[in-house]
Enzyme design. Sequence first.
Site, PDB file in Angstrom:
ATOM      1  N   LYS A  92      38.856  24.681 -13.274  1.00 14.08           N
ATOM      2  CA  LYS A  92      38.718  23.309 -13.736  1.00 14.08           C
ATOM      3  C   LYS A  92      40.054  22.566 -13.742  1.00 14.08           C
ATOM      4  CE  LYS A  92      38.894  23.204 -18.703  1.00 14.08           C
ATOM      5  NZ  LYS A  92      38.264  23.064 -19.974  1.00 14.08           N
TER       6      LYS A  92
ATOM      7  N   LYS B 129      45.122  20.069 -17.835  1.00 14.48           N
ATOM      8  CA  LYS B 129      46.421  19.427 -18.031  1.00 14.48           C
ATOM      9  C   LYS B 129      47.531  20.456 -18.137  1.00 14.48           C
ATOM     10  CE  LYS B 129      45.458  19.133 -22.804  1.00 14.48           C
ATOM     11  NZ  LYS B 129      45.390  19.076 -24.051  1.00 14.48           N
TER      12      LYS B 129
ATOM     13  N   LYS C 260      43.225  32.198 -30.021  1.00 15.06           N
ATOM     14  CA  LYS C 260      44.528  31.515 -30.066  1.00 15.06           C
ATOM     15  C   LYS C 260      45.618  32.428 -30.574  1.00 15.06           C
ATOM     16  CE  LYS C 260      43.300  26.696 -30.124  1.00 15.06           C
ATOM     17  NZ  LYS C 260      43.597  25.370 -30.659  1.00 15.06           N
TER      18      LYS C 260
END
Length: 345
Positions: free
Chosen positions: A208, A211, A119
Amino acid sequence: MSKPVILTGIRSNEEPTLGNYLGAFLPIVKMQQEFAGDYQINMFVPDLHSFTTPVDHSSLYQNTLNNLKYFIASGLNINDQDTFIYRQSYIPAHSELTWILDCFTYVGEMSRMTQFKDKSNEHSESVTVGLFNYPVLMAADILLYGAKYVPVGEDQFQHLEITRDIATRFNNKFGDIFTIPDATGDQTKFIKRDSGLRIRSLTDPTKKMSKSNEDPKSKILLSDTPDEAIKKIMSATTDSVGAVNFDWDNQPGITSLLQILAMITGRPRDEVNAQWQGNTMYGEFKKAVAEAVAGFLTDFQARLNAIDDDTLMNKLQASEAAMSEVANATLLKAQVAVGLRPKVN
Ligand code: TRP
């Protein structure tokens, strides 16, 4: 309260997709159906964790509530007496225990956390101390409630391991303060994540459904109208094989749709596959999937709209009051241990 505790933190999703529903919401609902009664289930929204990377703060409060509503619309029973649903930030003991644990956690071990490394590469201009400290707050989330069972996905195994390490270190120094959660391998029986489950992007079925993909055609959102969903599925990318087969390697688009169809209708996968196997009419097949998804969305959205805000708020407040007591009692033990509060004889 003597039932063993299963604890699960549910990440906030701004615009959940059909993939989130099938892969995350349903397994948690199933866990509740299967284990409430024998276990206490702590389900909480880690709202303090939610801005370790930048978010839109103007919608954070409402998102937390909406997120819970998605779970309820997915079948979570909020009237269950063994299930406690709460917001992390409403129980200040989470923050306080984090500080204490911080002082027994080493920079070296935290620097090895792969999620932090990933991250911080993604958000390289704004790596916060909060992001670095994320696993310690997670340890506090778990240890405050003596949770033995913490079913998490593989991406969280390392965080559960560090929780065990911190708790063991603390107990070795101060005596039996914390319950050590079970090792990661033993947790998986509570949430049966289907390792074969792959819900693919509708525009590029080798990826995949995500969102964060900006192309709205690539994903079905739980807020899509049934008509929008039908259009997206009818125009989903498939292949030129010309016959329906369950085959991830050569026909990932078709295979993902087969899987959606089985899961949405609750029919066994083999039966659905057998019904369509070899069918050369892709249009007819897509229409069946599209109609099933549209029907699902219609029902789901009706359930979502029927959720009463007051009922949800009452549940949250009752759970937060009950869980504050548990959390404060554990916090006090830790405070006494480190010398912040007098020893009680
Ligand atoms: N980090 C978890 C996730 O991303 C969410 C979480 C926060 C959590 N605190 C937790 C999960 C404690 C289990 C226990 O999914």
